[in-house]
Design a protein around this motif. Structure first.
Motif, mmCIF file in Angstrom:
data_model
loop_
_atom_site.group_PDB
_atom_site.id
_atom_site.type_symbol
_atom_site.label_atom_id
_atom_site.label_comp_id
_atom_site.label_asym_id
_atom_site.label_seq_id
_atom_site.Cartn_x
_atom_site.Cartn_y
_atom_site.Cartn_z
ATOM 1 N N ARG A 568 -182.164 40.187 53.381
ATOM 2 C CA ARG A 568 -180.803 39.762 53.333
ATOM 3 C C ARG A 568 -179.325 40.240 52.894
ATOM 4 N NH1 ARG A 568 -181.180 33.017 51.391
ATOM 5 N NH2 ARG A 568 -183.800 32.510 52.353
ATOM 6 N N SER A 569 -179.993 40.955 52.438
ATOM 7 C CA SER A 569 -179.048 42.158 51.860
ATOM 8 C C SER A 569 -178.334 43.233 52.817
ATOM 9 C CB SER A 569 -178.816 43.039 49.986
ATOM 10 O OG SER A 569 -179.527 42.263 48.730
ATOM 11 N N PRO A 570 -176.464 43.051 52.709
ATOM 12 C CA PRO A 570 -176.369 43.968 54.062
ATOM 13 C C PRO A 570 -176.459 45.288 53.493
ATOM 14 C CG PRO A 570 -174.953 42.163 53.544
ATOM 15 C CD PRO A 570 -176.030 41.823 52.357
ATOM 16 N N ILE A 571 -176.805 45.994 52.533
ATOM 17 C CA ILE A 571 -176.740 47.528 52.142
ATOM 18 C C ILE A 571 -178.391 47.745 52.078
ATOM 19 C CG2 ILE A 571 -177.803 46.449 49.551
ATOM 20 C CD1 ILE A 571 -174.480 49.529 50.644
ATOM 21 N N ASN A 572 -178.699 46.883 52.952
ATOM 22 C CA ASN A 572 -180.358 47.621 53.076
ATOM 23 C C ASN A 572 -180.251 48.112 54.788
ATOM 24 O OD1 ASN A 572 -181.169 47.636 50.284
ATOM 25 N ND2 ASN A 572 -181.661 45.915 50.387
ATOM 26 N N HIS A 573 -178.930 47.482 55.066
ATOM 27 C CA HIS A 573 -179.674 47.116 56.626
ATOM 28 C C HIS A 573 -177.931 48.064 57.696
ATOM 29 C CE1 HIS A 573 -183.724 44.975 56.256
ATOM 30 N NE2 HIS A 573 -182.340 44.318 55.947
ATOM 31 N N THR A 574 -178.230 48.665 56.582
ATOM 32 C CA THR A 574 -176.551 49.046 57.522
ATOM 33 C C THR A 574 -176.448 49.951 58.919
ATOM 34 O OG1 THR A 574 -176.669 51.546 55.865
ATOM 35 C CG2 THR A 574 -175.661 49.868 54.571
ATOM 36 N N ASP A 575 -177.696 50.407 58.783
ATOM 37 C CA ASP A 575 -178.542 50.667 60.269
ATOM 38 C C ASP A 575 -177.825 50.232 61.783
ATOM 39 O OD1 ASP A 575 -180.555 49.723 59.130
ATOM 40 O OD2 ASP A 575 -181.853 50.650 60.887
ATOM 41 N N ARG A 576 -177.733 49.009 61.047
ATOM 42 C CA ARG A 576 -177.568 47.230 61.829
ATOM 43 C C ARG A 576 -176.627 47.360 61.852
ATOM 44 N NH1 ARG A 576 -182.212 42.938 61.400
ATOM 45 N NH2 ARG A 576 -181.034 41.807 63.102
ATOM 46 N N LEU A 577 -174.872 47.637 60.899
ATOM 47 C CA LEU A 577 -173.978 47.321 61.392
ATOM 48 C C LEU A 577 -172.990 48.636 62.071
ATOM 49 C CD1 LEU A 577 -171.699 45.184 60.392
ATOM 50 C CD2 LEU A 577 -171.461 46.688 58.026
ATOM 51 N N ALA A 578 -172.363 48.209 63.229
ATOM 52 C CA ALA A 578 -171.410 48.798 64.005
ATOM 53 C C ALA A 578 -170.427 48.585 63.972
ATOM 54 C CB ALA A 578 -172.292 48.932 65.749
ATOM 55 N N ARG A 579 -169.955 47.332 63.311
ATOM 56 C CA ARG A 579 -168.679 46.834 63.200
ATOM 57 C C ARG A 579 -167.311 47.602 62.734
ATOM 58 N NH1 ARG A 579 -168.964 44.970 68.928
ATOM 59 N NH2 ARG A 579 -170.213 43.062 68.806
ATOM 60 N N PRO A 580 -166.295 47.689 63.152
ATOM 61 C CA PRO A 580 -165.454 47.954 61.940
ATOM 62 C C PRO A 580 -165.037 47.232 60.997
ATOM 63 C CG PRO A 580 -164.882 48.569 63.821
ATOM 64 C CD PRO A 580 -165.797 47.433 64.438
ATOM 65 N N MET A 581 -164.324 47.432 59.976
ATOM 66 C CA MET A 581 -165.089 46.706 58.485
ATOM 67 C C MET A 581 -163.762 47.521 57.371
ATOM 68 S SD MET A 581 -167.910 45.267 56.926
ATOM 69 C CE MET A 581 -167.098 44.592 56.069
ATOM 70 N N ILE A 582 -162.903 46.659 56.946
ATOM 71 C CA ILE A 582 -161.967 46.835 55.434
ATOM 72 C C ILE A 582 -162.748 46.356 53.894
ATOM 73 C CG2 ILE A 582 -159.968 45.381 56.322
ATOM 74 C CD1 ILE A 582 -158.294 46.854 55.167
ATOM 75 N N PHE A 583 -162.800 46.999 52.957
ATOM 76 C CA PHE A 583 -162.552 45.782 52.159
ATOM 77 C C PHE A 583 -161.944 46.165 50.687
ATOM 78 C CE2 PHE A 583 -166.432 47.982 54.234
ATOM 79 C CZ PHE A 583 -167.189 46.997 53.856
ATOM 80 N N PHE A 584 -161.853 45.194 50.329
ATOM 81 C CA PHE A 584 -160.594 45.435 49.274
ATOM 82 C C PHE A 584 -161.489 43.913 47.727
ATOM 83 C CE2 PHE A 584 -158.853 43.720 53.398
ATOM 84 C CZ PHE A 584 -157.294 44.832 53.130
ATOM 85 N N GLN A 585 -160.973 45.052 47.065
ATOM 86 C CA GLN A 585 -161.949 45.452 45.465
ATOM 87 C C GLN A 585 -160.817 45.729 43.762
ATOM 88 O OE1 GLN A 585 -165.733 44.691 45.566
ATOM 89 N NE2 GLN A 585 -165.051 44.595 42.667
#
Length: 660
Positions: A568-585
């Motif tokens: 369930r952790s997205p960091i382990n499946h970045t090969d499946r993420l193909a959508r643009p994103m913006i991060f704020f931290q």
């Protein structure tokens, strides 16, 4: 004062409308109001946030027709017990006692004297105060942190007495109760002879199971043998309160909803005062919350949540009958009841779709309502405001999910015929929290620019009973994601959204929902993560004490969790993420540390997916500084407009987008 229209309606595509609701207006107008307390002669106290002063919280007092600031700069009335804080001050007579955020020491200010500390510097934090005047002390929750922060040892929590200034034991700390992982809500009986409080232990969170304890206060100020009178691993107790006649009341979800109960002094089961399928309590994220109080020993004034909307009522204790109190509010966040003159009065923090959160005083005899403070000074004209629709819709596994939908609204602008708006789906944080429909300029910032907004109370949210809250047990990153996706699809099916321009955004736990929706599904086209969780394993390793076992409920207990964390952790499946994103931290975030966002950004950079990253110095878990609120909103808007090929708001809002 309101913002009025500047020009006739002009044509422009959805998402590119000109709006008078600027990011600066959002930041300037955001004055958080919280933590009500009553003083002598009907004086009312509360905390007001100051975004222009780096998010400082200052104590205000209403005396007659005058409002005074009790804690001027540089004082910051805030505590970080459990990291989320709350319960940072107490009032007795004309004296206030409070925690100062800069050093975590307790301060006293009486009358016109300057505020001065009365506890020693150290690694301790304090919250949730009650004044034990007869013994010249405060009773508080104390959180003692290890001397060596690098040791990663968890802090020790306890109930503690602290000698008041002027007493023989001024500043001295005496532990009254210890041994449990967490303490809250110490409440002293009217005669000072009994003390009630709450505890819970790992791995439970307070909305899963708590215990209500009662002990006699002995002659020397120590406690007699405590007796657990309610609660347990599967029962959540909150807000114990003493009635004027010395009877102890509390809120329990033993029926499936947080309802009111009265303790039987002679033992036996507590009396249910007004059983109903509504919530008279809220999750204990912060200290000092209050949803009911006593007008007399015979009458309670309370607010309760019915299907996500707040109601206000007077409750006849003997008959268990509710009598509605008419108000313009659909959210009532907190209340305090004053007694002593006439029929008394009620102070509350309330809001509605057209009313931002405000502080109001209601005369319980006449019903007259007076607004004492506003969270937003300049409210936009109604022609720029989107009034939400409360919707319920089918989701996965036969569930019904709930949300508020805000359609685009701007009296100056008109979209081309037959076009449909982009829609931003918001997944709230928590995840055990809830979204409300009180007017928020941060939402109207989007709707006035031609975006629709769907604010989702996914399974796991409070306000709909324990069964709905427990829908997330073991299902975090599944049920919340499904409910957000189902909400977006519902809007598309009903012609309220452009299916090719769906956005999801969220903060903290809502950031995990956002990342999972974009990683494992193909419905949303863009996303924004505000200090979002991307690595569940890392969250366990980095999290503070309060939430260090939360994932055992949300995912699974160890060792069964490891495979689910991986899945369930997205960091382990970045090969499946193909959508643009913006991060704020925020770089000072202790709840979700910066490395979680930074790891995700680097992974997307390597994969060639458009990505932007905005890191903010001096911000923690949630942004408080006005300049950063402005910066993040403008950058997010710029990002969406660039990705959808819309005219941008201006070069000043530009943010670097990698791989574009």
């Amino acid at each position: 004062m309101s913002i009025t229209p500047q020009s006739p309606a002009s044509p422009a595509p959805y998402g590119a409308w000109a709006s008078p609701i600027s990011a600066a207006l959002v930041a300037a107008g955001a004055t958080p109001l919280s933590s009500l307390a009553l003083g002598p002669d009907g004086d009312l106290y509360w905390l007001a946030g100051r975004a222009s002063e780096a998010g400082r919280q200052t104590l205000q007092r209403r005396h007659g027709a005058r409002t005074d600031e009790v804690t001027p700069l540089p004082l910051n009335v805030r505590t970080r017990v459990h990291e989320y804080g709350g319960g940072a001050y107490a009032v007795h007579g004309d004296t206030v006692y409070f925690s100062h955020f800069a050093d975590n020491r307790l301060y006293c200010r009486g009358g016109d004297a300057e505020a001065a500390p009365f506890t020693a510097p150290g690694r301790q934090r304090f919250a949730d105060f009650v004044v034990d005047a007869a013994r010249q002390r405060l009773i508080a929750v104390r959180e003692q942190h290890p001397d060596d922060p690098a040791s990663h040892a968890q802090p020790a929590n306890a109930l503690c007495a602290v000698g008041l200034p002027g007493s023989a034991a001024a500043g001295a700390e005496t532990v009254l109760a210890s041994g449990h992982d967490f303490y809250s809500s110490p409440r002293l009986s009217p005669d000072g002879r009994m003390l009630a409080w709450l505890t819970w232990d790992h791995p439970r969170m307070p909305w899963q199971g708590t215990e209500l304890w009662l002990a006699a206060v002995l002659e020397g100020g120590t406690l007699g043998t405590p007796l657990c009178i309610a609660g347990g691993p599967q029962e959540s107790i909150c807000q114990p309160e003493w009635a004027p006649d010395g009877r102890l009341y509390f809120v329990s979800d033993r029926s499936g909803f947080w309802n009111l109960y009265r303790h039987r002094d002679a033992g036996g089961p507590a009396d249910a005062i007004c059983p109903m399928e509504a919530e008279f309590g809220s999750p204990h994220w912060t200290f000092g919350n209050a949803m009911y109080g006593f007008a007399s020993a015979q009458e309670i004034v309370c607010t309760y949540i019915d299907k996500g909307v707040s109601r206000l009522a007077r409750l006849d204790i003997a008959g268990g009958r509710l009598a509605a109190i008419a108000t313009p509010y659909e959210e009532i966040r907190e209340l305090r009841v004053g007694r002593g003159r006439g029929a008394g009065f009620l102070a509350l923090l309330g809001g509605s779709p057209t009313i931002p959160l405000e502080l109001a005083r209601i005369d319980l005899s006449s019903g007259e309502l007076e607004v004492l403070a506003h969270s937003i000074a300049d409210t936009p004209d109604l022609g720029y405001l989107s009034v939400p629709q409360s919707i319920s819709y089918p989701s996965a596994s036969g569930r019904t999910a709930h949300a508020f939908f805000y359609p685009p609204a701007n009296q100056d602008m008109q979209a081309p015929e037959d076009s449909k708006p982009p829609v931003i789906v918001i997944s709230h944080g928590g995840p055990t929290s809830m979204t409300v429909n009180t007017l928020k300029l941060a939402t109207q910032f989007w709707t006035s620019r031609g975006f629709g907004v769907l604010d989702v109370n996914y399974g796991g949210s409070t306000g709909f009973g324990r069964a709905y809250r427990d829908a997330l047990q073991g299902q975090w990153a599944i049920v919340d994601v499904e409910d957000c996706i189902a909400g977006a699809q519902y809007l598309v099916q009903h012609g309220m959204a452009d299916g090719e321009r769906l956005i999801i955004r969220g903060g903290s736990a809502g950031g995990l929902t956002t990342l999972c929706a974009l990683t494992f599904h193909d419905v949303f086209k863009l996303g924004a993560s505000y200090y979002g969780v991307s690595d569940l394993k890392g969250l366990d390793q980095d999290s503070h004490k309060f939430e260090s076992h939360y994932n055992e409920y949300l995912i699974a207990p160890a060792p069964h969790a490891d495979a689910l964390y991986q899945a369930r952790s997205p960091i382990n499946h970045t090969d499946r993420l193909a959508r643009p994103m913006i991060f704020f931290q925020g770089l000072d975030d202790k709840v979700v540390p910066p490395q979680q966002s930074e790891s995700m950004v680097q992974a997307l950079k390597r994969r060639g997916v458009p990505v932007a990253y905005v890191a903010l110095e001096g911000e923690g878990h949630g942004f408080r500084k006005a300049e950063n609120i402005i910066r993040t909103l403008e950058a997010e808007l710029y990002f969406y407009q660039r990705m959808f090929g819309l005219p941008t708001a201006g070069a000043h809002a530009a943010v670097e987008i990698h791989n574009l």
